[in-house]
Write a protein that holds these residues in place. Structure first.
Motif, short mmCIF file in Angstrom:
data_model
loop_
_atom_site.label_atom_id
_atom_site.label_comp_id
_atom_site.label_asym_id
_atom_site.label_seq_id
_atom_site.Cartn_x
_atom_site.Cartn_y
_atom_site.Cartn_z
N ARG A 68 6.21 6.40 -7.94
CA ARG A 68 5.61 7.86 -8.01
C ARG A 68 4.82 8.21 -9.28
N ASP A 69 3.84 8.76 -9.01
CA ASP A 69 2.54 9.10 -9.84
C ASP A 69 3.14 9.74 -11.28
N ALA A 70 3.21 9.24 -12.41
CA ALA A 70 3.68 10.04 -13.62
C ALA A 70 2.99 11.27 -13.90
N GLU A 71 1.89 11.62 -13.34
CA GLU A 71 1.23 12.88 -13.67
C GLU A 71 0.75 13.92 -12.79
N ASN A 72 0.93 13.46 -11.47
CA ASN A 72 0.44 14.22 -10.30
C ASN A 72 1.68 14.41 -9.44
N GLU A 73 2.43 15.40 -9.34
CA GLU A 73 3.51 15.68 -8.90
C GLU A 73 3.33 15.42 -7.20
N GLY A 74 4.10 14.85 -6.42
CA GLY A 74 4.01 14.82 -5.14
C GLY A 74 3.06 13.64 -4.56
N VAL A 75 2.67 12.86 -5.69
CA VAL A 75 1.62 11.84 -5.34
C VAL A 75 2.74 10.41 -5.66
N TYR A 76 2.43 9.57 -4.49
CA TYR A 76 3.26 8.25 -4.40
C TYR A 76 2.21 7.08 -4.36
N TYR A 77 2.59 6.00 -4.53
CA TYR A 77 1.78 4.73 -4.16
C TYR A 77 2.77 3.64 -3.57
N ILE A 78 2.20 3.23 -2.76
CA ILE A 78 3.14 2.05 -1.70
C ILE A 78 2.41 0.97 -1.86
N ILE A 79 2.88 -0.22 -2.60
CA ILE A 79 2.17 -1.61 -2.80
C ILE A 79 2.73 -2.54 -2.02
N SER A 80 2.02 -3.09 -1.04
CA SER A 80 2.76 -4.42 -0.16
C SER A 80 1.80 -5.27 -0.25
N ASP A 81 2.64 -6.54 -0.24
CA ASP A 81 1.86 -7.94 -0.32
C ASP A 81 2.23 -8.35 0.78
N TRP A 82 1.05 -9.45 1.18
CA TRP A 82 1.29 -10.26 2.26
C TRP A 82 0.66 -11.50 2.15
N GLU A 83 1.19 -12.40 2.99
CA GLU A 83 0.62 -13.85 3.20
C GLU A 83 -0.83 -13.90 3.17
#
Length: 117
Positions: free
Chosen positions: A46-61
């Motif tokens: 969850r973004d610490a400064e912008n309410e309602g903003v999320y980041y999803i990070i996904s790693d792949w082979e």
């Protein structure tokens, strides 16, 4: 993490008031991504400064294996479950070129400061 991993970062803007439900659903359906044999893991932040903003990070082979997943029915169903929460967003893809593991479990802050001198 393999040094040649392929990383996907999604920026998602979630409709106001739906954040808790979004987080709950994301966790509940996350295995539709992480159970893919080429997935190395994913994180929801969850973004610490912008309410309602999320980041999803996904790693792949590899990029090829991610693209295989991206065009699958499984991915389409996953996106459909999250879409009602979303008001906007973007996707960034990248190749991991190097990885340096942290050492948070070894030594105190004071030892780290002394070693830097």
């Amino acid at each position: 993490m393999p040094q040649e991993a392929f990383r996907v970062m999604l920026r998602m803007e979630i409709n106001k008031g739906m954040e808790a439900d979004f987080e709950r659903v994301w966790v509940a359906i996350g295995d539709s991504v992480t159970s893919h044999p080429a997935n190395l893991g994913q994180w929801l932040s969850r973004d610490a400064e912008n309410e309602g903003v999320y980041y999803i990070i996904s790693d792949w082979e590899s990029e090829e294996r991610f693209r295989e997943f991206e065009t699958s029915r499984r991915h389409l169903r996953h996106r459909e479950r999250l879409h009602p929460f979303r008001s906007g967003g973007s996707m960034t893809v990248m190749h991991v070129v190097s990885y340096l593991p942290g050492s948070s479990d070894s030594g105190s802050h004071r030892e780290w400061e002394e070693a830097a001198l």
